[in-house]
Every structure is written in C-alpha cells, then in structure tokens.
Design an enzyme around this catalytic site. Structure first.
Site, PDB file in Angstrom:
ATOM      1  N   HIS A  98       8.768  41.194   8.088  1.00  0.00           N
ATOM      2  CA  HIS A  98       8.518  39.994   8.887  1.00  0.00           C
ATOM      3  C   HIS A  98       8.139  40.359  10.327  1.00  0.00           C
ATOM      4  CE1 HIS A  98       9.602  35.441   9.056  1.00  0.00           C
ATOM      5  NE2 HIS A  98       8.590  35.726   9.859  1.00  0.00           N
ATOM      6  N   ARG A 115       4.714  32.352   5.679  1.00  0.00           N
ATOM      7  CA  ARG A 115       6.108  32.032   5.428  1.00  0.00           C
ATOM      8  C   ARG A 115       6.469  32.446   4.002  1.00  0.00           C
ATOM      9  NH1 ARG A 115       8.533  31.640   9.776  1.00  0.00           N
ATOM     10  NH2 ARG A 115      10.190  30.340   8.909  1.00  0.00           N
ATOM     11  N   GLU A 132      15.500  36.623   3.348  1.00  0.00           N
ATOM     12  CA  GLU A 132      15.414  37.777   4.246  1.00  0.00           C
ATOM     13  C   GLU A 132      16.782  38.045   4.872  1.00  0.00           C
ATOM     14  OE1 GLU A 132      12.282  36.776   6.979  1.00  0.00           O
ATOM     15  OE2 GLU A 132      10.711  37.011   5.478  1.00  0.00           O
TER      16      GLU A 132
END
Length: 528
Positions: free
Chosen positions: A283, A236, A265
């Site tokens: 990601h 994370r 993000e």
C-alpha cells in the site's frame, strides 16, 4: 487571542508541523509517539481538531473521549479507520486530503504496469540475490500497441491514461459519470460497455470503494477477458475479488497482476503472495516525499481552517446546525440526497443539470436541499463529493444547479421535486414525508407512483397492453427475485410505469430479459 488546540495523532511531514507551530492562534500538540490509550484518554479530550493517519483508529473509544472535538483531518484519502457515522452523531466533521497523493498513485500504477510486462522484480531477484545470469528466461512484453482499459477516469485514472498514451498504448476508458469528451478529446476511446474493458490487454482500476465498485472484477468478468491479460490495482482493496484473482493467476488466464492494495491489511498472510506471477507492494500509493509533503501541509491548512471555523475543506459529513432549522427539515434534506442518488442510477449518464423545487414550507429551505440532492446525484463521481464541495464540483463539471420555491402544494403539505437532466434524457421524481415519518415517492416522470424510498427497485415502463404484469412476474420468479411491493401507474397515452421493490439484488441477465419483452419501453434499476 483565542487559541485552538490541534493534536497530531500520527506522523506527518515536518512542513505541516511547522505550519501549526508558526500559527499564533494554534496550540500545537505532537502526540504521534504517545501510547494510543494514553493519547485517547488524556490528550484527545483537550483537542479542538485532531490530525490522524492510518495508525490511529477513530472508533467508539476515541469518539467517546473527544469531548471538545470539532473536526478530524484524515491526512490522506482513505477513511477506513474513521467511524464517520459515529463522528456525525457527535457533531464531529470528518475531512480528508483527497488529491495530495495523486501523482504518487499515478506513478506507482505505471511502475506496476511496467513491472508486470517485463517481470522486472523477478529478474532483479534472479541476478542480484540468486546471482544467476540467464537472459533467455526473462522475455517480456512491450506496452506499445497494447490496449489499456481504464476503469474510472478521475484525477488518477485520467493521468495514468495520459502517461500510458505516451507509451503508445491504445486507451479505452469506462466511467459512466463523466462527459465522454473528457476521454475523446485526448484521442482515447470512451465506452459505456464494460465488456470493452474486459477485452483489453491490460486493465487498471481507479474508482472509489463503494457498493457499486466492490468486486467489480470477479470470476465472471475474468472469464470474459483475454487469455494472458494483465491486471493492476493501486486504488483500493476488494475492487478485484481476491479469490477470483487468485484462481485467474494460478490458471494462467491472468498472466500477471500488479497489486498495491488488499482487502485486509497488512496482507502478510494473503494467499496471493504465494503466486509467482504477481508483483506486490504494501500500500505505497502515497509513499513519496513529495506526496508526504503535500499531505502534511494540506492537512495542517485544513486543521487550522477548521479550528478557526473558517472552512471545512473536503468535509465528508458536514453536520446541519439544527438550531437554525425546524426539526422537519432534516429528514427532507436526507430524502433529497436519496432521490438524487436514485435519479442518477435511473438516468446513468453525464449530468447536464439538477433542478430542485420545494412546495410548502420546505420551499423556504430549497437552497440547502439542492446541495444535498447534488451530493446524492454526483456520489458516483470519481471525485469525493461532500456537502462542502458539491456545488463547486458541479460548477467545475459544467452542471447547472437550480433551486426554486414553488409555493404551496394543493395535495401535499410539503413536496420536493428533483429534475435530473443528462445528455440522454430527463428524470423527474417528486416525494414527500407523511405524518408517520415514512419517505415516499409520489411521482416519477409524470406517473403517479407511490412507493417507499428504500431497497432494490426496478422501474419498468411499457405499452399499456394486457399480460405485461404477468410476464414481468414470471421473469422475476424464474430468476428467484421476490417482489416486496409493486406500484403501477398509467397515463392517458396508453403507457404504464411499474415501480417494483424486490428483496434481492437484480442481475443484468434479469434486466435484459425484462427489456426483451415486446411491450417494454425501458427498464432501469436502482439500489438505495
């Protein structure tokens, strides 16, 4: 036959869609390509269950229009785009799919690790895009013989460690909430000393994102690392402090980093992208065909079960049916979860058993209370713990959970007692709620301390001799820690326990200074 409407707000694997289509009791609505405003205003009001991913924000606007919604299934692990408290207020159960992308995340971590060691993306670009053949520029390092520090030894971290061991790496694992044998049985090293991780050649992190883990690697930790360390984060964002990471990479203290997740993000303007000793990906932890299949089918299964009221797998906020319990019970359940969380911080080791007792009328609801205490006590686990799976996970980990109605209390109208036993000892906390609604601890390990259950809390046990309170106050003052409440209790065997509420977070340095006092028997710290 009653039909339930399941709305798919974002794209999931077609196998999951087929499961929804094939179930005769489900009215399936595919709305992934519908304008989000139209989705919320016109389609969500009809839904019994919604399946979302990261493209749909379950915010106040969404929740306001979810007039018929029983549950939301977040097809994936992260629920950053879901307003869980808002859903809870509306009685909407929030579920996720926490294990479907495990292998994908594990293999991506190994990809980043290898890419960092061999600088593969850069040598690839040099030859393929720049058409330069310069072998001598690309000397890398081997994984064999290097020491890998694994922070968090849950589903993903443990599998990364196993694969790294196949590369003949030496594994050091840090996870204070597991049985050390889970590591040592694999011929790996278990440590409770975080500095052992910081001394490794390569460090990878696999923890949830919470108050304890945000910024767990910062400037102070990087300064302690080996020169030329390699850091990897496919878990994370914000687990590594990005400013400290940038400075470490720029100075060369960190030789290379492999990063899949970012604090904000999409990270297209992140300053880390300006560096030439970092491997990045947008990601991609769940981006494999197999993972997407697993996520899609598990999300569909969960949505069908929730729509029919059969179960709420991986529910993160299972609401209490207040029509079946007196109003006074819910605050005790919430308090029980806090006490479990507090006890696990005081007694930070592998949990052996959790015993919950109730005096007074609350004793009639002690089984439900035990579930909430277990959620609190196990909330630091690498796995996601919630009201649905807490008992199952506890059983899987060999934790004995007991609940007992203790009858009437002589002193208090209602009293709950939590006894948390770990492989390092036992912590017992009793608490009640007074008529003013204030939740208060009334006893800790046999000492009659009375203190509110809130904030930053130091527990200082000492020999009952003159001058201790003054010494404690001086140390806290010297470290700019302000005391907001001080509860002192004494025992017949000439020991005392002070429970000190403070206004700010307490550093390890301050705790070490307290522990160094000659009269100190033990010192611990909890944040509520």
């Amino acid at each position: 036959m009653q039909k339930y409407t399941v709305v798919v707000c974002d794209h999931i694997h077609e196998a999951g869609l087929k499961m929804l289509q094939d179930d005769e009791s489900i009215n399936f609505v595919m709305a992934a390509d519908v304008d989000k405003k139209e989705l919320v205003e016109k389609i969500i009001p009809t839904a019994d269950v919604a399946i979302t991913r990261s493209s749909t924000d379950v915010d106040a606007f969404f929740i306001e229009h979810a007039t018929n919604l029983k549950a939301i299934v977040r097809a994936g692990v992260g629920v950053d785009n879901v307003d869980i408290p808002g859903c809870s207020k509306k009685g909407i159960i929030v579920m996720n799919v926490p294990t479907a992308n495990t292998i994908a995340a594990v293999e991506l971590t190994m990809t980043h690790m290898l890419s960092c060691m061999r600088m593969f993306p850069y040598s690839h670009d040099h030859l393929k895009n720049q058409r330069i053949w310069k072998r001598e520029k690309w000397y890398g390092y081997e994984l064999k013989g290097k020491k890998l520090g694994v922070i968090g030894f849950g589903n993903i971290g443990s599998r990364v460690a196993k694969r790294a061991k196949a590369f003949e790496m030496d594994i050091v694992a840090y996870d204070p909430y597991i049985n050390p044998s889970k590591v040592t049985d694999l011929d790996m090293t278990y440590t409770k000393n975080f500095d052992d991780i910081l001394a490794c050649d390569v460090i990878t992190i696999h923890t949830p994102k919470n108050k304890e883990t945000i910024g767990i690697i910062g400037a102070e930790e990087i300064a302690k690392m080996k020169d030329g360390v390699v850091l990897v984060n496919c878990a994370r964002g914000d687990l590594y402090n990005e400013d400290a990471l940038y400075d470490g990479l720029k100075s060369g203290k960190i030789r290379f980093a492999g990063i899949d997740v970012f604090g904000k993000e999409p990270a297209i303007n992140n300053k880390l992208l300006d560096l030439d000793n970092i491997v990045v990906s947008p990601h991609l932890g769940a981006n494999t065909y197999e993972s997407q299949y697993n996520i899609g089918t598990q999300a569909a299964e969960n949505a069908i079960a929730a729509a029919k009221g059969i179960a709420y797998p991986n529910a993160m906020n299972l609401p209490i049916d207040e029509s079946k319990i007196p109003p006074f019970v819910k605050p005790f359940l919430e308090m029980g979860q806090k006490i479990g969380f507090m006890a696990s911080q005081i007694n930070k080791s592998k949990i052996v058993s959790i015993k919950v007792g109730g005096n007074g009328e609350i004793g009639n609801y002690v089984d439900s209370l035990a579930t909430f205490v277990t959620v609190g006590a196990m909330s630091h686990s690498s796995e996601t713990i919630n009201y649905v799976n807490a008992d199952f996970v506890a059983k899987e980990k060999g934790i004995e959970v007991e609940a007992e109605n203790l009858g009437d209390s002589i002193v208090y109208k209602n009293l709950i007692t939590v006894k948390l036993t770990t492989n390092e000892g036992t912590t017992t906390i009793s608490a009640t709620i007074f008529d003013d609604g204030v939740q208060r601890i009334v006893s800790i390990d046999g000492f009659d301390n009375e203190v509110a259950i809130k904030g930053d809390m130091i527990l200082f046990k000492n020999s009952d001799v003159p001058g201790v309170i003054g010494s404690v106050g001086t140390i806290l003052a010297n470290n700019n820690v302000n005391i907001s409440d001080f509860s002192l209790a004494r025992s017949a065997n000439k020991e005392a326990l002070a429970v000190i509420l403070v206004d700010t977070a307490v550093s390890d340095k301050t705790l070490e200074e307290l522990a160094s006092l000659e009269a100190c028997k033990s010192v611990s710290y909890a944040r509520l």
